[in-house]
Design a protein around this motif. Structure first.
Motif, PDB file in Angstrom:
ATOM      1  N   VAL A   1      -3.722  -5.689  13.068  1.00 16.35           N
ATOM      2  CA  VAL A   1      -2.754  -4.795  13.705  1.00 16.35           C
ATOM      3  C   VAL A   1      -1.389  -4.950  13.055  1.00 16.35           C
ATOM      4  CG1 VAL A   1      -1.599  -4.197  15.862  1.00 16.35           C
ATOM      5  CG2 VAL A   1      -4.012  -4.852  15.873  1.00 16.35           C
ATOM      6  N   HIS A   2      -0.993  -6.197  12.761  1.00 19.38           N
ATOM      7  CA  HIS A   2       0.308  -6.423  12.143  1.00 19.38           C
ATOM      8  C   HIS A   2       0.352  -5.871  10.723  1.00 19.38           C
ATOM      9  CE1 HIS A   2       1.092  -8.690  15.645  1.00 19.38           C
ATOM     10  NE2 HIS A   2       0.373  -9.728  15.310  1.00 19.38           N
ATOM     11  N   ARG A   3      -0.739  -6.039  10.000  1.00 18.20           N
ATOM     12  CA  ARG A   3      -0.799  -5.529   8.620  1.00 18.20           C
ATOM     13  C   ARG A   3      -0.624  -4.014   8.586  1.00 18.20           C
ATOM     14  NH1 ARG A   3      -5.984  -8.139   5.501  1.00 18.20           N
ATOM     15  NH2 ARG A   3      -5.302 -10.328   5.314  1.00 18.20           N
ATOM     16  N   ILE A   4      -1.463  -3.311   9.319  1.00 19.21           N
ATOM     17  CA  ILE A   4      -1.415  -1.852   9.229  1.00 19.21           C
ATOM     18  C   ILE A   4      -0.139  -1.299   9.869  1.00 19.21           C
ATOM     19  CG2 ILE A   4      -3.931  -1.745   9.228  1.00 19.21           C
ATOM     20  CD1 ILE A   4      -3.763  -0.534  12.046  1.00 19.21           C
ATOM     21  N   GLY A   5       0.516  -2.129  10.688  1.00 15.60           N
ATOM     22  CA  GLY A   5       1.770  -1.706  11.299  1.00 15.60           C
ATOM     23  C   GLY A   5       2.928  -1.610  10.328  1.00 15.60           C
ATOM     24  N   ARG A   6       2.701  -1.995   9.074  1.00 17.28           N
ATOM     25  CA  ARG A   6       3.739  -1.814   8.044  1.00 17.28           C
ATOM     26  C   ARG A   6       3.903  -0.343   7.696  1.00 17.28           C
ATOM     27  NH1 ARG A   6       6.490  -5.361   9.420  1.00 17.28           N
ATOM     28  NH2 ARG A   6       4.955  -5.620  11.062  1.00 17.28           N
ATOM     29  N   THR A   7       2.897   0.474   7.996  1.00 12.83           N
ATOM     30  CA  THR A   7       2.998   1.912   7.773  1.00 12.83           C
ATOM     31  C   THR A   7       3.076   2.612   9.130  1.00 12.83           C
ATOM     32  OG1 THR A   7       2.024   3.821   6.644  1.00 12.83           O
ATOM     33  CG2 THR A   7       0.499   2.332   7.726  1.00 12.83           C
ATOM     34  N   GLY A   8       3.349   3.914   9.120  1.00 11.20           N
ATOM     35  CA  GLY A   8       3.457   4.657  10.370  1.00 11.20           C
ATOM     36  C   GLY A   8       4.649   4.246  11.199  1.00 11.20           C
ATOM     37  N   ARG A   9       5.758   3.868  10.550  1.00 12.78           N
ATOM     38  CA  ARG A   9       6.944   3.392  11.251  1.00 12.78           C
ATOM     39  C   ARG A   9       7.954   4.526  11.447  1.00 12.78           C
ATOM     40  NH1 ARG A   9       6.535  -2.337  10.689  1.00 12.78           N
ATOM     41  NH2 ARG A   9       8.723  -2.753  11.173  1.00 12.78           N
ATOM     42  N   ALA A  10       8.816   4.356  12.418  1.00 11.88           N
ATOM     43  CA  ALA A  10       9.923   5.296  12.688  1.00 11.88           C
ATOM     44  C   ALA A  10       9.434   6.720  12.881  1.00 11.88           C
ATOM     45  CB  ALA A  10      10.948   5.237  11.561  1.00 11.88           C
ATOM     46  N   GLY A  11       8.255   6.871  13.474  1.00 12.79           N
ATOM     47  CA  GLY A  11       7.753   8.202  13.763  1.00 12.79           C
ATOM     48  C   GLY A  11       7.055   8.890  12.612  1.00 12.79           C
ATOM     49  N   SER A  12       6.982   8.240  11.462  1.00 11.03           N
ATOM     50  CA  SER A  12       6.291   8.841  10.321  1.00 11.03           C
ATOM     51  C   SER A  12       4.804   8.513  10.395  1.00 11.03           C
ATOM     52  CB  SER A  12       6.880   8.326   9.007  1.00 11.03           C
ATOM     53  OG  SER A  12       6.690   6.929   8.887  1.00 11.03           O
ATOM     54  N   ASN A  13       3.989   9.258   9.645  1.00 14.25           N
ATOM     55  CA  ASN A  13       2.558   9.007   9.598  1.00 14.25           C
ATOM     56  C   ASN A  13       2.229   8.032   8.481  1.00 14.25           C
ATOM     57  OD1 ASN A  13       1.942  10.823  11.707  1.00 14.25           O
ATOM     58  ND2 ASN A  13       2.056  12.550  10.279  1.00 14.25           N
ATOM     59  N   GLY A  14       1.095   7.372   8.602  1.00 12.71           N
ATOM     60  CA  GLY A  14       0.675   6.429   7.575  1.00 12.71           C
ATOM     61  C   GLY A  14      -0.833   6.367   7.480  1.00 12.71           C
ATOM     62  N   VAL A  15      -1.306   5.770   6.395  1.00  6.39           N
ATOM     63  CA  VAL A  15      -2.738   5.621   6.163  1.00  6.39           C
ATOM     64  C   VAL A  15      -3.036   4.148   5.923  1.00  6.39           C
ATOM     65  CG1 VAL A  15      -4.668   6.201   4.660  1.00  6.39           C
ATOM     66  CG2 VAL A  15      -2.936   7.937   5.182  1.00  6.39           C
ATOM     67  N   ALA A  16      -4.023   3.621   6.635  1.00  3.27           N
ATOM     68  CA  ALA A  16      -4.455   2.237   6.464  1.00  3.27           C
ATOM     69  C   ALA A  16      -5.927   2.226   6.064  1.00  3.27           C
ATOM     70  CB  ALA A  16      -4.254   1.435   7.744  1.00  3.27           C
ATOM     71  N   VAL A  17      -6.204   1.732   4.869  1.00  2.42           N
ATOM     72  CA  VAL A  17      -7.557   1.704   4.318  1.00  2.42           C
ATOM     73  C   VAL A  17      -8.021   0.254   4.219  1.00  2.42           C
ATOM     74  CG1 VAL A  17      -8.940   2.162   2.261  1.00  2.42           C
ATOM     75  CG2 VAL A  17      -7.258   3.848   3.034  1.00  2.42           C
ATOM     76  N   SER A  18      -9.256  -0.002   4.583  1.00  9.44           N
ATOM     77  CA  SER A  18      -9.830  -1.342   4.468  1.00  9.44           C
ATOM     78  C   SER A  18     -11.076  -1.298   3.592  1.00  9.44           C
ATOM     79  CB  SER A  18     -10.187  -1.911   5.846  1.00  9.44           C
ATOM     80  OG  SER A  18      -9.040  -2.017   6.669  1.00  9.44           O
ATOM     81  N   LEU A  19     -11.113  -2.187   2.596  1.00  9.43           N
ATOM     82  CA  LEU A  19     -12.278  -2.304   1.725  1.00  9.43           C
ATOM     83  C   LEU A  19     -13.147  -3.426   2.280  1.00  9.43           C
ATOM     84  CD1 LEU A  19     -10.453  -2.069  -1.743  1.00  9.43           C
ATOM     85  CD2 LEU A  19     -11.071  -0.240  -0.140  1.00  9.43           C
ATOM     86  N   VAL A  20     -14.308  -3.082   2.788  1.00  8.81           N
ATOM     87  CA  VAL A  20     -15.115  -4.042   3.544  1.00  8.81           C
ATOM     88  C   VAL A  20     -16.460  -4.272   2.870  1.00  8.81           C
ATOM     89  CG1 VAL A  20     -16.193  -4.541   5.769  1.00  8.81           C
ATOM     90  CG2 VAL A  20     -13.997  -3.331   5.689  1.00  8.81           C
ATOM     91  N   CYS A  21     -16.723  -5.532   2.527  1.00  6.58           N
ATOM     92  CA  CYS A  21     -18.013  -5.892   1.940  1.00  6.58           C
ATOM     93  C   CYS A  21     -18.896  -6.531   3.004  1.00  6.58           C
ATOM     94  CB  CYS A  21     -17.821  -6.822   0.745  1.00  6.58           C
ATOM     95  SG  CYS A  21     -17.275  -8.489   1.168  1.00  6.58           S
ATOM     96  N   VAL A  22     -20.121  -6.831   2.643  1.00  7.13           N
ATOM     97  CA  VAL A  22     -21.096  -7.346   3.597  1.00  7.13           C
ATOM     98  C   VAL A  22     -20.639  -8.661   4.221  1.00  7.13           C
ATOM     99  CG1 VAL A  22     -22.422  -8.571   1.817  1.00  7.13           C
ATOM    100  CG2 VAL A  22     -23.565  -7.828   3.930  1.00  7.13           C
ATOM    101  N   ASP A  23     -19.837  -9.437   3.494  1.00  9.05           N
ATOM    102  CA  ASP A  23     -19.359 -10.722   4.016  1.00  9.05           C
ATOM    103  C   ASP A  23     -18.434 -10.554   5.220  1.00  9.05           C
ATOM    104  OD1 ASP A  23     -20.602 -11.507   1.668  1.00  9.05           O
ATOM    105  OD2 ASP A  23     -18.722 -11.773   0.575  1.00  9.05           O
ATOM    106  N   GLU A  24     -17.846  -9.370   5.370  1.00  7.08           N
ATOM    107  CA  GLU A  24     -16.791  -9.158   6.354  1.00  7.08           C
ATOM    108  C   GLU A  24     -17.230  -8.330   7.557  1.00  7.08           C
ATOM    109  OE1 GLU A  24     -12.875  -8.892   3.540  1.00  7.08           O
ATOM    110  OE2 GLU A  24     -14.435  -7.374   3.213  1.00  7.08           O
TER     111      GLU A  24
END
Length: 427
Positions: free
Chosen positions: A330-353
């Protein structure tokens, strides 16, 4: 509601107006009046919603409304504690920006840089001190700073301070403070640990929570890209080039992983720099400044630096590795979408995760959409491997602190827990 409705002086409103802000965010609209009343406060809001201004603005107002007279020398009246150097610098920037017409003096102290300039700034007289716990304790042990006249204490990002093992340091600092003071505890979450800290620190606090704890900002579009572990770097490079991303904040799990990824991206012709606890403070400052100025495309960071990265209208955040502590997502992706602007949060997920992903989805109470990128389809027969949560170098850096005042080493590891013209104000 406007800032002019909140009882702030003309000097503070002038500075706010010069920054182009007119309306407070929900956390500011609630916390500013509460702080001005003088009582203790426990406040939580999603990251990126303006908690910093929620305490800096009313603190500035309180100090100029009740100036200290008679001694002729400034008395240190406010202490703001933060978990990381970057966040400390960010808070100090906010204090300076919005207090520039008040005549108040402040400085920031943290480890990783020489202490002499910080000692001189304190000796010259201050109203407000922003500090990380480690460096503050070091200067206190040298009798370079006195906390005997502190009227207001702020614990900023208190949840992160507990995660980083600062509780013992915080207790030492509290013991040096006057018993009678105003306590303000700001956090992105209301965890059990935070509530326990609040119970022992706060006196009949006002409680403010403007959003469900551990919820993601609705302005952030979240997406999962399943991929094999050895294809993460090629996929990241593909996404950046294909989509022509110009400013991307990427999170890795370890310092070594951050350095390695920077080297790989540079070979791909993608300008990149890393920011983490093993980097010198000058290198970290330069990397962040270059990224904000869009001189580089990618800033690769570890969670240690996540809370201090505040960039207006940052368009993209990528979780190259999922965090082992679910709340950090939550803290990581909260770096985007600030001050009313939109943002995109992408996660690269492998089988280990996959287990980490399930924990994150349970925490934020939503199933995240998944999209397989053509050419990067994961092997359906791949077998999960144990994840190395920290490198040997990282483990060594978590040994008990022996001096030096760094705010980011020598702490116990956290236990695993599953642009508009009239902008809103988020600093």
């Amino acid at each position: 509601m406007l800032f002019t409705d909140l009882g702030l002086s003309e000097s503070i409103l002038r500075a706010i107006n010069e920054e182009g802000y007119t309306s407070p965010t929900p956390i500011q609209a609630k916390s500013i009046p509460a702080v001005l009343k003088g009582g203790d406060l426990l406040a939580a809001a999603q990251t990126g919603t303006g908690k910093t201004a929620g305490f800096t603005l009313p603190i500035l107002q309180r100090l100029i409304s009740a100036p200290v007279t008679g001694s002729g020398k400034r008395v240190l009246r406010v202490l703001i504690l933060t978990p990381t150097r970057e966040l400390a610098a960010q808070v100090q920037e906010s204090v300076v920006t919005y207090g520039k017409y008040t005549g108040l003096k402040s400085t920031v102290i943290f480890g990783g840089v020489g202490a002499n300039p910080q000692i001189k700034a304190i000796a010259a007289g201050l109203d407000i001190l922003v500090a990380t716990p480690g460096r503050l304790l070091d200067l206190m042990s040298q009798n370079c700073v006195s906390l005997s006249a502190i009227e207001i204490l702020v614990l900023d990002e208190a949840d992160r301070m507990l995660d980083m093992g600062f509780l013992r340091d915080i207790k030492k600092i509290l013991a040096a403070l006057p018993k009678k003071r105003q306590n303000l505890l700001f956090s992105a979450t209301f965890s059990t640990e935070i509530k326990a800290l609040a119970d022992g620190l706060l006196n009949a606090p006002e409680l403010i929570e403007v959003a469900r704890s551990n919820s993601a900002n609705e302005a952030i579009a979240q997406l999962i890209h399943p991929v094999d572990r050895n294809q993460k770097h090629p996929l990241l490079a593909h996404l950046i080039k294909t989509n022509q991303w110009q400013q991307v904040l990427v999170f890795t799990r370890t310092k070594h992983g951050a350095n390695k990824l920077v080297t790989q991206l540079e070979k791909d012709g993608i300008t990149s720099m890393a920011i983490h606890g093993n980097k010198s403070q000058s290198a970290r400052t330069k990397a962040l400044a270059d990224f904000k100025a869009e001189k580089i495309t990618v800033l690769v960071a570890t969670d240690i630096a996540a809370r201090g990265i505040d960039i207006d209208q940052l368009p993209h955040v990528v979780n190259y590795d999922l965090p082992n502590v679910s709340e950090d997502y939550v803290h990581r992706i909260g770096r985007t979408g600030r001050a009313g602007s939109n943002g995109v949060a992408v996660s690269l997920v492998c089988v280990d995760e996959h287990e980490m992903l399930r924990d994150i989805e349970k925490l934020i109470k939503q199933k995240l959409p998944q999209e397989v990128i053509v050419g990067f389809e994961p092997d359906p027969n791949a077998v999960a491997q144990p994840i190395q949560l920290r490198s040997q170098q990282h483990q060594q850096s978590r040994k008990p602190r022996t001096g030096g005042g760094s705010s980011e080493g020598g702490r116990k590891p956290a236990a695993k827990r599953t642009g508009a013209p009239k902008r809103s104000f988020n600093r």
